[in-house]
Design a protein around this motif. Structure first.
Motif, PDB file in Angstrom:
ATOM      1  N   VAL A  30       0.841  -1.204   0.000  1.00  0.00           N
ATOM      2  CA  VAL A  30       0.000   0.000   0.000  1.00  0.00           C
ATOM      3  C   VAL A  30       0.875   1.253   0.000  1.00  0.00           C
ATOM      4  N   PHE A  31       1.927   1.245   0.820  1.00  0.00           N
ATOM      5  CA  PHE A  31       2.792   2.420   0.882  1.00  0.00           C
ATOM      6  C   PHE A  31       3.536   2.620  -0.434  1.00  0.00           C
ATOM      7  N   VAL A  32       4.026   1.537  -1.034  1.00  0.00           N
ATOM      8  CA  VAL A  32       4.721   1.653  -2.323  1.00  0.00           C
ATOM      9  C   VAL A  32       3.758   2.166  -3.394  1.00  0.00           C
ATOM     10  N   ALA A  33       2.505   1.710  -3.355  1.00  0.00           N
ATOM     11  CA  ALA A  33       1.501   2.216  -4.296  1.00  0.00           C
ATOM     12  C   ALA A  33       1.292   3.720  -4.101  1.00  0.00           C
ATOM     13  N   LEU A  34       1.298   4.167  -2.838  1.00  0.00           N
ATOM     14  CA  LEU A  34       1.174   5.598  -2.554  1.00  0.00           C
ATOM     15  C   LEU A  34       2.361   6.371  -3.116  1.00  0.00           C
ATOM     16  N   ILE A  35       3.559   5.816  -2.973  1.00  0.00           N
ATOM     17  CA  ILE A  35       4.755   6.457  -3.523  1.00  0.00           C
ATOM     18  C   ILE A  35       4.656   6.557  -5.047  1.00  0.00           C
ATOM     19  N   VAL A  36       4.143   5.513  -5.690  1.00  0.00           N
ATOM     20  CA  VAL A  36       3.979   5.525  -7.146  1.00  0.00           C
ATOM     21  C   VAL A  36       3.007   6.625  -7.564  1.00  0.00           C
ATOM     22  N   VAL A  37       1.910   6.769  -6.818  1.00  0.00           N
ATOM     23  CA  VAL A  37       0.933   7.820  -7.123  1.00  0.00           C
ATOM     24  C   VAL A  37       1.575   9.204  -6.979  1.00  0.00           C
ATOM     25  N   VAL A  38       2.335   9.399  -5.906  1.00  0.00           N
ATOM     26  CA  VAL A  38       3.022  10.681  -5.706  1.00  0.00           C
ATOM     27  C   VAL A  38       4.021  10.930  -6.833  1.00  0.00           C
ATOM     28  N   PHE A  39       4.743   9.896  -7.225  1.00  0.00           N
ATOM     29  CA  PHE A  39       5.733  10.023  -8.290  1.00  0.00           C
ATOM     30  C   PHE A  39       5.087  10.429  -9.613  1.00  0.00           C
ATOM     31  N   LEU A  40       3.958   9.832  -9.932  1.00  0.00           N
ATOM     32  CA  LEU A  40       3.310  10.084 -11.214  1.00  0.00           C
ATOM     33  C   LEU A  40       2.523  11.388 -11.241  1.00  0.00           C
ATOM     34  N   ASP A  43       2.683  16.878  -9.839  1.00  0.00           N
ATOM     35  CA  ASP A  43       2.233  18.194 -10.296  1.00  0.00           C
ATOM     36  C   ASP A  43       0.806  18.491  -9.850  1.00  0.00           C
ATOM     37  N   VAL A  44      -0.003  17.461  -9.744  1.00  0.00           N
ATOM     38  CA  VAL A  44      -1.401  17.650  -9.340  1.00  0.00           C
ATOM     39  C   VAL A  44      -1.539  17.689  -7.825  1.00  0.00           C
ATOM     40  N   LEU A  45      -0.766  16.881  -7.130  1.00  0.00           N
ATOM     41  CA  LEU A  45      -0.911  16.748  -5.681  1.00  0.00           C
ATOM     42  C   LEU A  45      -0.278  17.906  -4.911  1.00  0.00           C
ATOM     43  N   ALA A  46       0.783  18.492  -5.430  1.00  0.00           N
ATOM     44  CA  ALA A  46       1.494  19.548  -4.695  1.00  0.00           C
ATOM     45  C   ALA A  46       0.639  20.818  -4.670  1.00  0.00           C
ATOM     46  N   PRO A  47       0.341  21.372  -3.493  1.00  0.00           N
ATOM     47  CA  PRO A  47      -0.496  22.585  -3.422  1.00  0.00           C
ATOM     48  C   PRO A  47       0.231  23.848  -3.868  1.00  0.00           C
ATOM     49  N   TYR A  48       1.562  23.852  -3.825  1.00  0.00           N
ATOM     50  CA  TYR A  48       2.341  25.029  -4.207  1.00  0.00           C
ATOM     51  C   TYR A  48       3.507  24.604  -5.089  1.00  0.00           C
ATOM     52  N   ASP A  49       4.139  25.589  -5.705  1.00  0.00           N
ATOM     53  CA  ASP A  49       5.402  25.358  -6.390  1.00  0.00           C
ATOM     54  C   ASP A  49       6.467  25.130  -5.325  1.00  0.00           C
ATOM     55  N   TYR A  50       7.193  24.036  -5.432  1.00  0.00           N
ATOM     56  CA  TYR A  50       8.152  23.691  -4.386  1.00  0.00           C
ATOM     57  C   TYR A  50       9.313  24.674  -4.294  1.00  0.00           C
ATOM     58  N   ARG A  51       9.467  25.569  -5.294  1.00  0.00           N
ATOM     59  CA  ARG A  51      10.555  26.559  -5.278  1.00  0.00           C
ATOM     60  C   ARG A  51      10.126  27.919  -4.755  1.00  0.00           C
ATOM     61  N   ARG A  85       7.345  20.442  -1.220  1.00  0.00           N
ATOM     62  CA  ARG A  85       8.727  20.025  -1.402  1.00  0.00           C
ATOM     63  C   ARG A  85       8.900  18.530  -1.157  1.00  0.00           C
ATOM     64  N   LEU A  86       8.152  17.988  -0.196  1.00  0.00           N
ATOM     65  CA  LEU A  86       8.231  16.564   0.093  1.00  0.00           C
ATOM     66  C   LEU A  86       7.700  15.746  -1.081  1.00  0.00           C
ATOM     67  N   ILE A  87       6.626  16.198  -1.692  1.00  0.00           N
ATOM     68  CA  ILE A  87       6.049  15.482  -2.831  1.00  0.00           C
ATOM     69  C   ILE A  87       7.036  15.451  -3.994  1.00  0.00           C
ATOM     70  N   TYR A  88       7.626  16.606  -4.313  1.00  0.00           N
ATOM     71  CA  TYR A  88       8.589  16.641  -5.410  1.00  0.00           C
ATOM     72  C   TYR A  88       9.898  15.956  -5.041  1.00  0.00           C
ATOM     73  N   ALA A  89      10.284  16.004  -3.767  1.00  0.00           N
ATOM     74  CA  ALA A  89      11.490  15.302  -3.338  1.00  0.00           C
ATOM     75  C   ALA A  89      11.350  13.808  -3.548  1.00  0.00           C
ATOM     76  N   ILE A  90      10.171  13.272  -3.249  1.00  0.00           N
ATOM     77  CA  ILE A  90       9.918  11.849  -3.497  1.00  0.00           C
ATOM     78  C   ILE A  90      10.022  11.548  -4.990  1.00  0.00           C
ATOM     79  N   ARG A  91       9.466  12.432  -5.825  1.00  0.00           N
ATOM     80  CA  ARG A  91       9.538  12.206  -7.273  1.00  0.00           C
ATOM     81  C   ARG A  91      10.985  12.170  -7.741  1.00  0.00           C
TER      82      ARG A  91
END
Length: 293
Positions: A30-40, A43-51, A85-91
């Motif tokens: 389940v956690f790996v599936a969550l990581i895959v969703v975040v990876f793919l 751009d949609v999940l991140a509420p802000y630009d990480y920069r 930043r965490l979402i993009y860091a995972i990607r």
């Protein structure tokens, strides 16, 4: 006494299903599936630009520490949203690990086939290179290559690809030599098939499960290597982000804003542990020597 539940036409019972799919394996999947969703869908999940920086909002606490929902996991020392930043860091970290592990697997597998096919001095040369690679700490090799060629993102992925190829080379060489003595391979050769046809159409599909297991075992090691180099400031560099980079930047704020470092540290731990658990489980399922009864 064993517990048996009524079944209908071979339908698996909950007891057997639980034994076949342990809870820890299911949680890891389940956690790996969550990581895959975040990876793919980063751009949609991140509420802000990480920069995006906002010094007015720097070091805001997460919502569970009294912060606001505008920054659910708080902000860092430059006012950047930690969740984004965490979402993009995972990607970026997963992209480096996926690319590096794939490159290492392809190089090692090809060299293993060459060693098994030509034998003689070719085999000795490849195995000697594998021994040299295994005897040297890869961290030093990576540091030397980064210092020599620079630290671009694409080059960093290629450098990570040199990690672990010797394991794939040794593994492929051994299983190919063993497969060449099997009846199906000898029969295809006797029919006049060229070597590349035997390897690509018959031997490779039969050893693919072994290579997949090794891939899942190498993947978390590459993630840890990437995070270590990024933690030292030698891996993924700004404006890009990674789990190791976030961890390194947050170590100076452990007493005042611990979430900057602890959250990416937890992501590193859970990701590597989940993939390692799945890799061990897949190995146990696919390796006939580990099956009981």
């Amino acid at each position: 006494m064993a517990l048996f539940w009524p079944t209908r036409r071979g339908v698996e019972t909950p007891v057997k299903a639980e034994a076949r799919y342990p809870a820890l394996v299911v949680a890891s999947l389940v956690f790996v599936a969550l990581i895959v969703v975040v990876f793919l869908f980063a751009d949609v999940l991140a509420p802000y630009d990480y920069r995006t920086q906002s010094l007015i909002n720097r070091l805001k606490p997460p919502v569970f520490l009294g912060g606001t929902w505008a920054h659910m996991l708080g902000t860092d020392e430059l006012g950047r949203d930690v969740l984004s930043r965490l979402i993009y860091a995972i990607r970026f970290s997963v992209l480096v690990a996926l690319g590096g592990t794939t490159i290492g697997a392809v190089i090692g597998t090809l060299l293993g086939f060459l060693a098994a096919h030509f034998r003689g001095w070719v085999e000795e040369a490849i195995m000697m290179m594998a021994d040299v690679q295994a005897s040297l700490p890869f961290m030093l090799i990576a540091l030397a290559l980064i210092a020599l060629f620079g630290g671009s993102f694409a080059l960093f992925i290629v450098i990570m690809g040199f990690y672990g190829w010797e394991v794939f080379a040794r593994l492929t060489r051994g299983v190919v030599i063993s497969a060449n003595t099997q009846g199906y391979a000898m029969a295809v050769v006797a029919l006049g098939a060229p070597p590349w046809h035997v390897y690509a159409r018959h031997i490779l599909p039969n050893i693919l499960s072994v290579l997949i297991v090794q891939f899942t075992l190498n993947f978390p090691q590459v993630i840890l290597l990437e995070t270590s180099l990024s933690f030292l400031g030698l891996g993924i560099r700004p404006p890009l982000t990674s789990l190791g980079q976030m961890l390194g930047a947050g170590r100076a704020y452990l007493m005042t804003a611990w979430w900057i470092a602890i959250l990416p540290g937890m992501a590193i731990f859970l990701t590597t542990m989940s993939i390692s658990i799945l890799g061990d489980w897949i190995r146990d399922r696919l390796d006939p020597t580990l099956k009981s009864g």
